[in-house]
Design a protein around this motif. Sequence first.
Motif, PDB file in Angstrom:
ATOM      1  N   SER A   1       0.811  -1.211   0.000  1.00  0.00           N
ATOM      2  CA  SER A   1       0.000   0.000   0.000  1.00  0.00           C
ATOM      3  C   SER A   1       0.847   1.265   0.000  1.00  0.00           C
ATOM      4  O   SER A   1       0.374   2.324  -0.353  1.00  0.00           O
ATOM      5  CB  SER A   1      -0.955  -0.007   1.181  1.00  0.00           C
ATOM      6  OG  SER A   1      -0.199   0.073   2.351  1.00  0.00           O
TER       7      SER A   1
ATOM      8  N   HIS B   1       2.592   9.324  -7.782  1.00  0.00           N
ATOM      9  CA  HIS B   1       1.694   8.438  -7.033  1.00  0.00           C
ATOM     10  C   HIS B   1       2.267   7.021  -6.933  1.00  0.00           C
ATOM     11  O   HIS B   1       1.531   6.047  -6.773  1.00  0.00           O
ATOM     12  CB  HIS B   1       0.318   8.425  -7.690  1.00  0.00           C
ATOM     13  CG  HIS B   1      -0.405   9.726  -7.555  1.00  0.00           C
ATOM     14  ND1 HIS B   1      -0.216  10.783  -8.419  1.00  0.00           N
ATOM     15  CD2 HIS B   1      -1.269  10.163  -6.613  1.00  0.00           C
ATOM     16  CE1 HIS B   1      -0.958  11.795  -8.034  1.00  0.00           C
ATOM     17  NE2 HIS B   1      -1.608  11.455  -6.936  1.00  0.00           N
TER      18      HIS B   1
ATOM     19  N   GLU C   1      -6.384   1.159  -7.395  1.00  0.00           N
ATOM     20  CA  GLU C   1      -6.733   2.002  -6.255  1.00  0.00           C
ATOM     21  C   GLU C   1      -6.072   3.379  -6.384  1.00  0.00           C
ATOM     22  O   GLU C   1      -6.703   4.410  -6.186  1.00  0.00           O
ATOM     23  CB  GLU C   1      -6.222   1.280  -5.007  1.00  0.00           C
ATOM     24  CG  GLU C   1      -6.908   1.675  -3.724  1.00  0.00           C
ATOM     25  CD  GLU C   1      -6.238   0.905  -2.590  1.00  0.00           C
ATOM     26  OE1 GLU C   1      -6.352  -0.333  -2.573  1.00  0.00           O
ATOM     27  OE2 GLU C   1      -5.583   1.557  -1.756  1.00  0.00           O
ATOM     28  N   ARG C   2      -4.794   3.370  -6.763  1.00  0.00           N
ATOM     29  CA  ARG C   2      -4.079   4.653  -6.896  1.00  0.00           C
ATOM     30  C   ARG C   2      -4.641   5.483  -8.043  1.00  0.00           C
ATOM     31  O   ARG C   2      -4.779   6.698  -7.932  1.00  0.00           O
ATOM     32  CB  ARG C   2      -2.580   4.406  -7.103  1.00  0.00           C
ATOM     33  CG  ARG C   2      -1.956   3.907  -5.824  1.00  0.00           C
ATOM     34  CD  ARG C   2      -0.461   3.783  -5.881  1.00  0.00           C
ATOM     35  NE  ARG C   2      -0.035   3.022  -4.705  1.00  0.00           N
ATOM     36  CZ  ARG C   2       1.171   2.555  -4.519  1.00  0.00           C
ATOM     37  NH1 ARG C   2       2.115   2.775  -5.417  1.00  0.00           N
ATOM     38  NH2 ARG C   2       1.469   1.878  -3.440  1.00  0.00           N
TER      39      ARG C   2
ATOM     40  N   ASN D   1      -7.793   7.261  -7.159  1.00  0.00           N
ATOM     41  CA  ASN D   1      -7.687   8.382  -6.208  1.00  0.00           C
ATOM     42  C   ASN D   1      -6.753   9.490  -6.681  1.00  0.00           C
ATOM     43  O   ASN D   1      -6.412  10.388  -5.920  1.00  0.00           O
ATOM     44  CB  ASN D   1      -7.184   7.851  -4.856  1.00  0.00           C
ATOM     45  CG  ASN D   1      -8.198   6.943  -4.231  1.00  0.00           C
ATOM     46  OD1 ASN D   1      -9.360   7.315  -4.105  1.00  0.00           O
ATOM     47  ND2 ASN D   1      -7.793   5.731  -3.895  1.00  0.00           N
ATOM     48  N   MET D   2      -6.341   9.418  -7.928  1.00  0.00           N
ATOM     49  CA  MET D   2      -5.308  10.338  -8.408  1.00  0.00           C
ATOM     50  C   MET D   2      -5.864  11.707  -8.768  1.00  0.00           C
ATOM     51  O   MET D   2      -6.855  11.811  -9.478  1.00  0.00           O
ATOM     52  CB  MET D   2      -4.676   9.720  -9.662  1.00  0.00           C
ATOM     53  CG  MET D   2      -3.198   9.874  -9.697  1.00  0.00           C
ATOM     54  SD  MET D   2      -2.548   8.970 -11.097  1.00  0.00           S
ATOM     55  CE  MET D   2      -1.948   7.525 -10.283  1.00  0.00           C
TER      56      MET D   2
END
Length: 381
Positions: free
Chosen positions: A13, A335, A368-369, A372-373
């Motif tokens: 994570s 990221h 996931e990244r 949320n970027m």
Amino acid sequence: MVKLENINNIFLSDSVINLDHGDPTAYEEYWRKIGDRCTVTIRGCDLMSYFSDVNSMCWFLEPELAEAIKELHDAVGNAATEDRYIVVGTGSTQLCQAAVHALSSLAGTQPVSVVAAAPYYSTYVEETTYVRSGMYKWEGDAWDFDKKGPYIELVTSPNNPDGTIRETVVNRPDEDEGKVINDFAYYWPHYTPITRRQDHDIMLFTFSKITGHAGSRIGWALVKDKEVAKKMVEYIIVNSIGVSKESQIRTAKILNVLKETCKSETENFFKYGHEMMKNRWEKLRGVVKESNVFCLPKYPEAYCNFFGKTLGSYPAFAWLGTKEETDLVNELRRHKVMSRAGERCGSDKKRVRVSMLSREDVFNVFLERLANMKLIKSIDL
Ligand code: PMP
């Protein structure tokens, strides 16, 4: 750079994930389930000679690998193998260089121009410039190519990085001047519908992207012309005096299991790979749709002769773009996602190539990244 071997041990994570290379670890799970059926035992006294078959032009090709390659292409229906020479290489990376060398050495004038239509597989640039050969010269994007004289066009289909189905783009009335190398690394049923049995002069295939065994470093070329095949063999002799026999024997074993299981309902590798890739692409498309800042190419459906139905394409790489004025490779790096810059593939800063073949946990962290970027504008217009 993140050490790939650590990827399972680190706390994902918070770690950098490397989706720059197309390391095909996604398929490990399948081969784990296959268990000992692919195990090869090699004794100390085995495979010691340089030679595999002294009567064959490609004398370092193990006959059982040659047989396994022919049978697999027959079973899948993706390429013609009759009336051609099989040249084995240390990955198709070595074979691509051998083919460029062979065609250039047989051309009337040199240097021979080498081109590929953008966006292209960035390694072609390194392969054709690194040794500064006087026999050939990388001339970049085939769409813009108008130089006189002999040339070689590299055609990758499905294409790396953007997954499109490709044909030659250089259109020369004098056909003799132009030679083509067809790179079919991804022309397998888990990535794309098999619409025809390919039948070109030089066709390259790699074990790496069929089953995921990139570490074995095995590729093969199906070559129509005897002189071209001979020159390719010569190149490999000078470069590495042949190809590891251990790797060839292991490849033959695994290709045989692939062929034996490819009609099975429960163990068909291509079905497994197809479902996994489809699932990953659907998840990625979902995230991209939600985001409103990213975009992906769309692929037409086609009838797949192997599966016997109409299917979509699920490429090994995502050619990710953004609608924002931003340097996407840097934004992803910010990221903690490593990707390949579009510029390296002859494209621009707003596109990157992302591997779809990582292990499942890495792929999920990527999604996931991405979801949320927040992108920062970084290109000055
Ligand atoms: N051609 C293409 C289009 C590829 O994507 C790759 C692997 N990234 C190769 C060739 C080289 O494969 P190998 O591992 O056999 O050298």
